[in-house]
Write an enzyme that holds these catalytic residues in place. Sequence first.
Site, mmCIF file in Angstrom:
data_model
loop_
_atom_site.group_PDB
_atom_site.id
_atom_site.type_symbol
_atom_site.label_atom_id
_atom_site.label_comp_id
_atom_site.label_asym_id
_atom_site.label_seq_id
_atom_site.Cartn_x
_atom_site.Cartn_y
_atom_site.Cartn_z
ATOM 1 N N GLY A 88 -4.844 -5.520 5.764
ATOM 2 C CA GLY A 88 -5.688 -6.682 5.493
ATOM 3 C C GLY A 88 -6.175 -6.686 4.069
ATOM 4 O O GLY A 88 -5.938 -5.759 3.292
ATOM 5 N N GLY A 90 -8.275 -5.797 1.598
ATOM 6 C CA GLY A 90 -9.319 -4.798 1.421
ATOM 7 C C GLY A 90 -10.111 -4.950 0.150
ATOM 8 O O GLY A 90 -11.201 -4.398 0.018
ATOM 9 N N LYS A 111 -9.362 -11.163 -6.517
ATOM 10 C CA LYS A 111 -8.984 -9.764 -6.295
ATOM 11 C C LYS A 111 -9.970 -8.869 -7.027
ATOM 12 O O LYS A 111 -10.235 -9.053 -8.212
ATOM 13 C CB LYS A 111 -7.570 -9.493 -6.807
ATOM 14 C CG LYS A 111 -6.469 -10.135 -5.999
ATOM 15 C CD LYS A 111 -5.096 -9.643 -6.433
ATOM 16 C CE LYS A 111 -4.883 -8.175 -6.099
ATOM 17 N NZ LYS A 111 -3.518 -7.718 -6.479
ATOM 18 N N GLY A 124 -13.484 -1.952 -2.578
ATOM 19 C CA GLY A 124 -13.177 -3.367 -2.693
ATOM 20 C C GLY A 124 -13.118 -3.889 -4.115
ATOM 21 O O GLY A 124 -12.976 -5.090 -4.348
ATOM 22 N N ARG A 174 -6.239 -15.022 -8.442
ATOM 23 C CA ARG A 174 -4.805 -15.160 -8.191
ATOM 24 C C ARG A 174 -4.518 -16.476 -7.480
ATOM 25 O O ARG A 174 -5.253 -16.893 -6.585
ATOM 26 C CB ARG A 174 -4.293 -13.985 -7.354
ATOM 27 C CG ARG A 174 -2.802 -14.077 -7.061
ATOM 28 C CD ARG A 174 -2.225 -12.756 -6.629
ATOM 29 N NE ARG A 174 -2.635 -12.360 -5.287
ATOM 30 C CZ ARG A 174 -2.235 -11.232 -4.687
ATOM 31 N NH1 ARG A 174 -1.450 -10.378 -5.342
ATOM 32 N NH2 ARG A 174 -2.637 -10.929 -3.482
ATOM 33 N N ARG A 181 2.164 -12.852 4.783
ATOM 34 C CA ARG A 181 3.159 -11.817 4.573
ATOM 35 C C ARG A 181 3.941 -11.556 5.852
ATOM 36 O O ARG A 181 3.512 -11.952 6.936
ATOM 37 C CB ARG A 181 2.460 -10.524 4.131
ATOM 38 C CG ARG A 181 1.512 -10.740 2.937
ATOM 39 C CD ARG A 181 0.191 -10.009 3.146
ATOM 40 N NE ARG A 181 -0.802 -10.342 2.115
ATOM 41 C CZ ARG A 181 -0.811 -9.804 0.901
ATOM 42 N NH1 ARG A 181 0.096 -8.911 0.581
ATOM 43 N NH2 ARG A 181 -1.719 -10.163 0.029
ATOM 44 N N ASP A 246 3.981 -5.576 4.085
ATOM 45 C CA ASP A 246 2.742 -6.293 3.793
ATOM 46 C C ASP A 246 2.738 -6.860 2.374
ATOM 47 O O ASP A 246 1.827 -7.612 2.017
ATOM 48 C CB ASP A 246 1.517 -5.394 4.015
ATOM 49 C CG ASP A 246 1.572 -4.112 3.205
ATOM 50 O OD1 ASP A 246 2.447 -3.280 3.495
ATOM 51 O OD2 ASP A 246 0.749 -3.942 2.291
ATOM 52 N N ASN A 247 3.739 -6.512 1.569
ATOM 53 C CA ASN A 247 3.885 -7.076 0.233
ATOM 54 C C ASN A 247 5.094 -8.008 0.145
ATOM 55 O O ASN A 247 5.569 -8.295 -0.956
ATOM 56 C CB ASN A 247 4.035 -5.958 -0.806
ATOM 57 C CG ASN A 247 2.797 -5.085 -0.900
ATOM 58 O OD1 ASN A 247 1.693 -5.532 -0.605
ATOM 59 N ND2 ASN A 247 2.976 -3.840 -1.290
#
Length: 478
Positions: A88, A90, A111, A124, A174, A181, A246-247
């Site tokens: 998730g 993070g 981010k 984080g 971003r 994903r 996940d990427n």
Amino acid sequence: MTLHVPFDNSYGKLPDRFFTRVAPTPVAEPSLIALNAALAKELGLDAEALRSNEGVAALAGNAVPDGADPLAQVYAGHQFGGWNPQLGDGRAILLGEVIDSKGVRRDLQLKGSGPTPYSRRGDGRAWLGPVLREYVVSEAMHALGIPTTRALAAVATGEPVIRERQLPGAVLTRVASSHIRVGTFQYFAARNDIDAIRKLMDYVIERHYPGIDGPLGMLDALVERQAHLVAQWMGVGFIHGVMNTDNTHVAGETIDYGPCAFMDAYHPGKVFSSIDHMGRYAYGRQPEIAIWNLAQLATALLPVIDEDTNIAVDKATEVVNRFPDLYAAAWLRVFRGKLGLSGEEEADANLIARLLTHMAEAGMDFTNSFRALTDDADGFLSTNPVLAEWAAEWSARLDRDGADPATQKALMRRANPAVIPRNHRVEEMISAAVEGNYAPFFKLNDVLYRPFDLAPDNSDFAAPPRPEQEVRRTFCGT
């Protein structure tokens, strides 16, 4: 000046189990490092308003603009082949979505904006280095014409971040066509949440593949996009470094620039990521990893493909197995262009492969070798006698292709950048920024915005690193 962001949010309308609503954590003393004014205009945002105190507060996470719906998305993933059932966002928070000037829905995400329920004991936050790296590399990829997330802004937080040492903190804004994903589908598949898989599939199709029908149609479309994407990576010597599921973006964008790198000397086994100990994500392995990741998506989709698992497996396998041929065709298109070939001959793959073999054996610079073939083939080939036989075959192939030399050169100039984000240049830029000097960051960005047209006074940006400048390892920013 009043900041207005024309949010039009949709992901937050999915069921609550897709995310957690969480606000960014304010920072001590935000200050704007860089704003991508051209991208702001494309998104329908006022660049001057974003530069104002109110705008910088929003970009830092100190203020939530009206209409935003801040949330952290949940997903799972295979990381270096190992399964992690819950990951998730993070250290990232989706502020919301806007419709850009072309009618495309785009995410705005912060981010480094503070902890979320998915931070896994992390803070984080992001330190300045990876924020500026992603800004530079993602914008360079866009300039190269490769599908990618974008960078709207970088903001210094005025707070330290503790990694191996104390470092300055920063937040990146971003922009992406979404942040969904392969691992998002895997998260729900692991929980046998078929309703969620179906809802997510419908959402992805509506957002990214309008007109496509059902899970096999979506999978098929992504197989094609991934084949084209990875072929484009290979054409510029790009190594993603962390091709985890996940990427892997469900719309075929390059996402998550962690320990990414561009090759200097060519070798198919080249690895830069400090955490890729076995070379899983080496340059030459990226196509096979892409198909592996697509197979994981296919596995997650099985329950909505067919109630009979065996039938679902057969159907999904047939779709995923299209990747090798699609990739081979895309790779050939990319590398034919790099050699000035607009037509097709069966022996082209062998011609290209033999050039790459010679380059690997001689340790030739990937980018500069192709650019030299573009700008001064005779001079380049005269200093590399090992290529004499190959050069004669290439010359004969160009003659058979039929196009006039000027057309062939123009094709090569569009396919072979003169400048890329050299690893040593990126590291120099980061080192300077940590000391408060952002001039190298701005200069590097300026040069990379026109990668195919390098001004003579910027020729040093095309130079490979001297031995003492060479970067052999790159690192994640977490």
